[in-house]
Design a protein around this motif. Structure first.
Motif, PDB file in Angstrom:
ATOM      1  N   SER A  43      15.898  -9.968  11.457  1.00 45.69           N
ATOM      2  CA  SER A  43      14.940  -8.687  11.580  1.00 45.69           C
ATOM      3  C   SER A  43      13.825  -8.846  12.109  1.00 45.69           C
ATOM      4  O   SER A  43      13.119 -10.031  11.875  1.00 45.69           O
ATOM      5  CB  SER A  43      14.833  -8.335  10.015  1.00 45.69           C
ATOM      6  OG  SER A  43      13.965  -7.348  10.105  1.00 45.69           O
ATOM      7  N   ASN A  44      13.280  -8.126  13.138  1.00 46.32           N
ATOM      8  CA  ASN A  44      12.007  -8.195  13.404  1.00 46.32           C
ATOM      9  C   ASN A  44      10.979  -7.184  12.734  1.00 46.32           C
ATOM     10  O   ASN A  44       9.563  -7.470  12.959  1.00 46.32           O
ATOM     11  CB  ASN A  44      12.038  -7.827  15.065  1.00 46.32           C
ATOM     12  CG  ASN A  44      12.314  -6.326  15.175  1.00 46.32           C
ATOM     13  OD1 ASN A  44      13.548  -5.893  14.509  1.00 46.32           O
ATOM     14  ND2 ASN A  44      11.477  -5.636  16.216  1.00 46.32           N
ATOM     15  N   LYS A  45      11.349  -6.519  11.876  1.00 42.73           N
ATOM     16  CA  LYS A  45      10.338  -5.564  11.097  1.00 42.73           C
ATOM     17  C   LYS A  45      10.885  -5.190   9.620  1.00 42.73           C
ATOM     18  O   LYS A  45      12.150  -4.945   9.598  1.00 42.73           O
ATOM     19  CB  LYS A  45      10.144  -4.352  11.811  1.00 42.73           C
ATOM     20  CG  LYS A  45       9.463  -4.192  13.061  1.00 42.73           C
ATOM     21  CD  LYS A  45       9.615  -2.961  13.860  1.00 42.73           C
ATOM     22  CE  LYS A  45       8.836  -1.864  13.003  1.00 42.73           C
ATOM     23  NZ  LYS A  45       8.656  -0.659  13.686  1.00 42.73           N
ATOM     24  N   VAL A  46      10.116  -5.548   8.745  1.00 42.32           N
ATOM     25  CA  VAL A  46      10.580  -5.399   7.378  1.00 42.32           C
ATOM     26  C   VAL A  46       9.407  -5.095   6.557  1.00 42.32           C
ATOM     27  O   VAL A  46       8.548  -6.061   6.707  1.00 42.32           O
ATOM     28  CB  VAL A  46      11.704  -6.452   6.874  1.00 42.32           C
ATOM     29  CG1 VAL A  46      10.910  -7.825   6.771  1.00 42.32           C
ATOM     30  CG2 VAL A  46      12.051  -6.116   5.242  1.00 42.32           C
ATOM     31  N   ASN A  83       9.036   3.786  -8.078  1.00 48.83           N
ATOM     32  CA  ASN A  83      10.161   3.300  -7.232  1.00 48.83           C
ATOM     33  C   ASN A  83       9.716   2.485  -6.020  1.00 48.83           C
ATOM     34  O   ASN A  83       8.742   2.592  -5.470  1.00 48.83           O
ATOM     35  CB  ASN A  83      10.782   4.456  -6.612  1.00 48.83           C
ATOM     36  CG  ASN A  83      11.546   5.242  -7.912  1.00 48.83           C
ATOM     37  OD1 ASN A  83      12.671   4.699  -8.318  1.00 48.83           O
ATOM     38  ND2 ASN A  83      11.324   6.477  -8.284  1.00 48.83           N
ATOM     39  N   TYR A  84      10.555   1.832  -5.490  1.00 45.55           N
ATOM     40  CA  TYR A  84      10.506   1.025  -4.383  1.00 45.55           C
ATOM     41  C   TYR A  84      11.545   1.540  -3.320  1.00 45.55           C
ATOM     42  O   TYR A  84      12.447   1.812  -3.717  1.00 45.55           O
ATOM     43  CB  TYR A  84      10.645  -0.702  -4.509  1.00 45.55           C
ATOM     44  CG  TYR A  84       9.893  -1.220  -5.290  1.00 45.55           C
ATOM     45  CD1 TYR A  84       8.368  -1.440  -5.035  1.00 45.55           C
ATOM     46  CD2 TYR A  84      10.034  -2.022  -6.607  1.00 45.55           C
ATOM     47  CE1 TYR A  84       7.546  -2.295  -5.743  1.00 45.55           C
ATOM     48  CE2 TYR A  84       9.422  -2.808  -7.344  1.00 45.55           C
ATOM     49  CZ  TYR A  84       7.875  -2.805  -6.887  1.00 45.55           C
ATOM     50  OH  TYR A  84       7.159  -3.523  -7.792  1.00 45.55           O
ATOM     51  N   ARG A  85      10.951   1.516  -2.155  1.00 46.01           N
ATOM     52  CA  ARG A  85      11.927   1.767  -0.842  1.00 46.01           C
ATOM     53  C   ARG A  85      11.489   0.676   0.091  1.00 46.01           C
ATOM     54  O   ARG A  85      10.259   0.193   0.216  1.00 46.01           O
ATOM     55  CB  ARG A  85      11.672   3.070  -0.451  1.00 46.01           C
ATOM     56  CG  ARG A  85      12.220   4.191  -1.260  1.00 46.01           C
ATOM     57  CD  ARG A  85      12.102   5.674  -0.328  1.00 46.01           C
ATOM     58  NE  ARG A  85      12.922   6.405  -1.349  1.00 46.01           N
ATOM     59  CZ  ARG A  85      12.742   8.122  -0.909  1.00 46.01           C
ATOM     60  NH1 ARG A  85      11.880   8.203   0.151  1.00 46.01           N
ATOM     61  NH2 ARG A  85      13.133   8.759  -1.809  1.00 46.01           N
ATOM     62  N   SER A  86      12.340   0.426   0.882  1.00 48.45           N
ATOM     63  CA  SER A  86      12.019  -0.629   1.882  1.00 48.45           C
ATOM     64  C   SER A  86      12.565  -0.103   3.499  1.00 48.45           C
ATOM     65  O   SER A  86      13.533   0.712   3.459  1.00 48.45           O
ATOM     66  CB  SER A  86      12.837  -2.014   1.738  1.00 48.45           C
ATOM     67  OG  SER A  86      12.176  -2.663   0.645  1.00 48.45           O
ATOM     68  N   LEU A  87      11.777  -0.690   4.392  1.00 52.97           N
ATOM     69  CA  LEU A  87      12.114  -0.335   5.824  1.00 52.97           C
ATOM     70  C   LEU A  87      12.585  -1.808   6.513  1.00 52.97           C
ATOM     71  O   LEU A  87      12.075  -2.794   6.077  1.00 52.97           O
ATOM     72  CB  LEU A  87      10.933   0.242   6.333  1.00 52.97           C
ATOM     73  CG  LEU A  87      10.175   1.340   5.967  1.00 52.97           C
ATOM     74  CD1 LEU A  87       8.840   1.690   6.285  1.00 52.97           C
ATOM     75  CD2 LEU A  87      11.114   2.625   5.540  1.00 52.97           C
ATOM     76  N   LEU A  88      13.628  -1.557   7.250  1.00 57.17           N
ATOM     77  CA  LEU A  88      14.236  -2.718   7.934  1.00 57.17           C
ATOM     78  C   LEU A  88      14.947  -2.426   9.363  1.00 57.17           C
ATOM     79  O   LEU A  88      15.393  -1.328   9.659  1.00 57.17           O
ATOM     80  CB  LEU A  88      15.435  -3.294   6.814  1.00 57.17           C
ATOM     81  CG  LEU A  88      16.249  -4.377   7.277  1.00 57.17           C
ATOM     82  CD1 LEU A  88      15.338  -5.689   7.602  1.00 57.17           C
ATOM     83  CD2 LEU A  88      17.546  -4.474   6.679  1.00 57.17           C
TER      84      LEU A  88
END
Length: 604
Positions: A43-46, A83-88
């Motif tokens: 991954s280049n973005k997280v 809550n947590y969310r993530s971007l990948l």
């Protein structure tokens, strides 16, 4: 027998034949280029987002990221639930847009978390940056085509993302990565997972994407030997293939009736066949790959032969591009429609703009003369009375029948444009002259990306042309009626004799010259000339001369008449208004006033 090698180089004519002069290296003769090795991307973005600090960007610098619901006990006060969310995201730029993805597995390594949970992988609809993404300004996500997976309590989560990666690579979706969220974001119980990020010190535990893919097989060139006669089986096809999935290939040839021919399965070459069309099927031993299909025309020397190209779905690509009025349909693929038409332009009001792509997977020898190419479409449920004039445009970029959508529509050009009149009945059959397309494609076979079928006008009214697709029975699917000829100088070693009555035969003009003969039985003065007229198909006189040698247009010298056998040559290319590919009739008058006739094709 006619030999034509189609690869690269220039045309050279010699006595009896026209052929290609080639320089072929060992590299050029390789049947396929090696497929790419399995690709591993990190991954280049997280980053992750927290509803507990909705305006604070995390910045994507931590060694872990989080998904799910957190419940934190506060001493002396109520629990805090958020809550947590993530971007990948992964960089897919090195994968060619035409690639076929055979597998794509996303791997995340767990660093913590509690209780069983489902994680939703939704495509991010807009771009985002690690340094600015927060809960309050997080990117929107597509609620359709989501991937839902049970997050294991073990350390590894693997997710099959093949469908998403295929669409991202091919341009159906813009690659903005994923939004990861829990399937339930309410309650007071902690349900979450912690995973190592791209900043974790152990590289093997970072988010990883393992992809296998291949570039679809294609025909790079073909050496075609045309039959030496319309009923002689000495034609052959030797294609050179490029790309493909690798492995061991099996080759099968079929004739126009769909009969499997007895050929070697270890070579793509076909020999000892008569004029017609023949289809090649190539299958690979690599699991999960699709067969490759392509067809080829074989003509007959010194003859014009009719060829009906009605192959069915294996050798025809067609797909409806559903318009963007419904956001989901603009991203949907309709490449295997059989119950409805795959040639379907329907307009239900702004901004719906349905279109259709259709491609005949057919290689045509550049030296094959095409005198007829009629595209036949069978009407299907055209139940509207408004103007529905349509057109065909030349597609300029590649596409895949089972992947392409309205949002990834290939480019097109109006340099070749054929208008299609509006429908007159619900089931009307259209026969459309597409010879200009094939004249282009036979010189540019590797750029045959087919037609874009669209309405001439998209103006908010309900208008449509609908036809059956290639996925239906033979009597209703799209086809092309060809007439093709192949002519070498050996076809014209003698002059064509004028006849008392026209029959089904005809002569052919080569290099602009018509050679013919007529026997004159009576002695005439040397000052006399042959009276003649040349008619087009509408009986319009294109050129003529009387017995005194006075010409209608003066485009050619008068033809002197001599006793006994007379041989003449007329430069047809110098007569105004003559059209290459059209048939004409030469009418002659002998000294007794008797007419003689010769039908000819103005070939070149």
């Amino acid at each position: 027998m006619r030999n034509t090698l189609i690869l690269c180089g220039f045309i050279k004519r010699s006595a009896g034949f026209a052929f290609m002069v080639l320089i072929i290296t060992s590299e050029a003769l390789k049947a396929q280029t090696p497929p790419p090795s399995p690709l591993t991307l990190y991954s280049n973005k997280v980053t992750y987002l927290s509803s507990n600090t909705p305006t604070t960007p995390i910045g994507g610098t931590g060694t872990t990221f989080f998904v799910g619901r957190e419940s934190t006990f506060v001493f002396g006060g109520p629990s805090i639930n958020f809550n947590y969310r993530s971007l990948l995201q992964f960089n897919l730029a090195d994968i060619h847009p035409s690639a076929i993805i055979t597998s794509a597995t996303l791997t995340l390594t767990r660093s913590g978390g509690v209780n069983p949970m489902q994680i939703i992988f939704a495509r991010a609809a807009t771009a985002w940056a690690e340094s600015t993404a927060t809960w309050n300004n997080q990117p929107a996500y597509q609620s359709t085509d989501e991937i839902s997976i049970t997050a294991p309590t073990t350390s590894i989560l693997t997710v099959d993302v093949k469908s998403h990666i295929q669409k991202m690579v091919s341009g159906v979706y813009i690659n903005n990565g994923w939004v990861l969220r829990g399937s339930t974001e309410s309650g007071t119980t902690g349900v979450n997972r912690h995973y190592y990020s791209d900043h974790y010190s152990v590289a093997a535990s970072r988010p990883r994407l393992d992809i296998t893919y291949y570039i679809p097989m294609s025909v790079a060139s073909a050496a075609i030997t045309h039959s030496s006669g319309s009923s002689i089986s000495d034609g052959s096809i030797s294609p050179i293939l490029a790309n493909g999935p690798g492995g061991t290939y099996t080759y099968r040839w079929y004739n126009s009736a769909g009969t499997l021919l007895s050929t070697s399965a270890s070579t793509p070459n076909l020999s000892n066949v008569s004029s017609g069309w023949y289809g090649l099927q190539v299958t690979s031993s690599v699991a999960g790959t699709d067969p490759f299909y392509y067809a080829f025309l074989i003509g007959a020397n010194c003859s014009e032969v009719p060829i009906e190209f009605n192959p069915g779905p294996n050798y025809i690509d067609d797909a409806v591009l559903s318009g963007p009025s419904f956001s989901t349909q603009a991203y949907d693929n309709y490449g295997t429609e059989s119950s409805e038409s795959a040639l379907d332009m329907v307009f239900f009001g702004s901004p719906t703009e349905n279109r259709t792509l259709i491609r005949f997977r057919l290689w045509v020898d550049p030296l094959l003369d095409i005198t007829e190419s009629e595209f036949v479409l069978k009407g299907f449920d055209n139940s509207n009375s408004r103007s529905n004039v349509a057109r065909l445009k030349r597609v300029t970029t590649n596409w895949h029948e089972n992947i392409v959508t309205h949002s990834s529509m290939p480019g097109s050009s109006s340099d070749i444009l054929v208008n299609i009149p509006e429908m007159t009945s619900m089931t009307e059959t259209k026969s459309i002259n597409i010879i200009d397309f094939w004249e282009y494609w036979k010189q540019n076979n590797t750029s045959n990306y087919g037609f874009l079928f669209e309405l001439q006008l998209y103006n908010g009214i309900h208008a449509a042309q609908r036809y059956h697709s290639s996925d239906v029975a033979a009597g209703n699917r799209p086809k092309i009626n060809f007439k093709v000829g192949i002519y070498s100088s050996e076809c014209f070693s003698s002059y064509s004799a004028a006849k008392r009555k026209l029959d089904g035969g005809y002569s052919v003009v080569v290099d602009g010259k018509l050679k013919f003969t007529m026997n004159e039985e009576y002695q005439l003065s040397a000052s006399k000339y042959l009276p003649f007229k040349i008619y087009d198909k509408n009986q319009v006189i294109m050129e003529g001369s009387d017995i005194s040698g006075v010409m209608l247009n003066g485009s050619i010298p008068p033809l002197p008449l001599r006793f006994n056998d007379n041989r003449w040559e007329i430069n047809i290319s110098s007569i105004p208004g003559m059209i290459v590919g059209e048939y004409y009739t030469l009418e002659l008058l002998n000294s007794k006033g008797e007419k003689r006739y010769l039908r000819f094709l103005y070939n070149s």
